[in-house]
Design an enzyme around this catalytic site. Sequence first.
Site, PDB file in Angstrom:
ATOM      1  N   TYR A 145      16.813  20.852   0.825  1.00 12.86           N
ATOM      2  CA  TYR A 145      17.184  20.251   2.110  1.00 12.86           C
ATOM      3  C   TYR A 145      16.233  20.728   3.207  1.00 12.86           C
ATOM      4  O   TYR A 145      15.656  21.820   3.128  1.00 12.86           O
ATOM      5  CB  TYR A 145      18.636  20.591   2.476  1.00 12.86           C
ATOM      6  CG  TYR A 145      18.965  22.061   2.530  1.00 12.86           C
ATOM      7  CD1 TYR A 145      18.711  22.822   3.666  1.00 12.86           C
ATOM      8  CD2 TYR A 145      19.553  22.686   1.434  1.00 12.86           C
ATOM      9  CE1 TYR A 145      19.033  24.178   3.718  1.00 12.86           C
ATOM     10  CE2 TYR A 145      19.868  24.034   1.459  1.00 12.86           C
ATOM     11  CZ  TYR A 145      19.605  24.769   2.616  1.00 12.86           C
ATOM     12  OH  TYR A 145      19.922  26.104   2.633  1.00 12.86           O
ATOM     13  N   HIS A 158      18.643  26.423  -4.466  1.00  9.20           N
ATOM     14  CA  HIS A 158      19.088  27.819  -4.580  1.00  9.20           C
ATOM     15  C   HIS A 158      20.607  27.899  -4.546  1.00  9.20           C
ATOM     16  O   HIS A 158      21.287  26.977  -4.069  1.00  9.20           O
ATOM     17  CB  HIS A 158      18.505  28.691  -3.462  1.00  9.20           C
ATOM     18  CG  HIS A 158      18.958  28.281  -2.083  1.00  9.20           C
ATOM     19  ND1 HIS A 158      18.395  27.249  -1.384  1.00  9.20           N
ATOM     20  CD2 HIS A 158      19.940  28.783  -1.283  1.00  9.20           C
ATOM     21  CE1 HIS A 158      18.992  27.121  -0.221  1.00  9.20           C
ATOM     22  NE2 HIS A 158      19.949  28.042  -0.135  1.00  9.20           N
TER      23      HIS A 158
END
Length: 240
Positions: A145, A158
């Site tokens: 993002y 992550h």
Amino acid sequence: MTAGNFHARDWDSHPPLIAPDYKSTRARGPRQPLVSLSGDLPEAAGPSFDPNMIDPLQADLTRNGWVNAEPLGERIVVAGRVLDEAGRGVPHTLIEIWQANAAGRYVHIRDQHEAPLDPNFLGAGYALTDADGRYRFQTIKPGAYPWGNHHNAWRPNHIHFSVIGPALVTRLVTQMYFPGDPLLDADPIFLGTPRVARPRLIAEFDWSLTEPGLALGYRFDIVLRGRAQTPPDEGHAHGR
């Protein structure tokens, strides 16, 4: 030693508390010297958890936010061991994880990224390690993002981890990354960790964890203290 029988942290593997390329740390990083704690403080003890208090469903993020359908995205298994500074498994300790959905958006009011929310994916869960320190989550691979650190900044895929360990001084908050992610080479948070310690933040693809027809598997072992410690998220890298 700094507290009880726990070794001092290896600060050579910690990210700096103020990393100029990671914009947020300029304002929130401490500017006074850290204060070492004595070894006889209550921080050397920790909370204990009764396995009967933990709902196994909370370790399956593909189901714990289910409303009316399956969540969207690539299913994955993330598993490993929580270890102390001597390489021993840490039993019955609480692990919490949180992450973005497959489109790269968190279920959080401050996340205004123009990506869809998945009504069937909460993006948070928890589990206890077993007697050998092992844990296992089933979830959706998080998407990348954009974030406002600098022009065209994108966070790599992550998952955030919070691990309590056997004492408050062993509490660790960190991030797990995925192997081969091209965004790692441009991420100030990942690059803020000393080069020698960065591989400890990247999970290993593991066929033995892969579930046929369902999910790919990633192994991520977490070391709470000592020279092999998993580097913390810099925003929590304080307290000796």
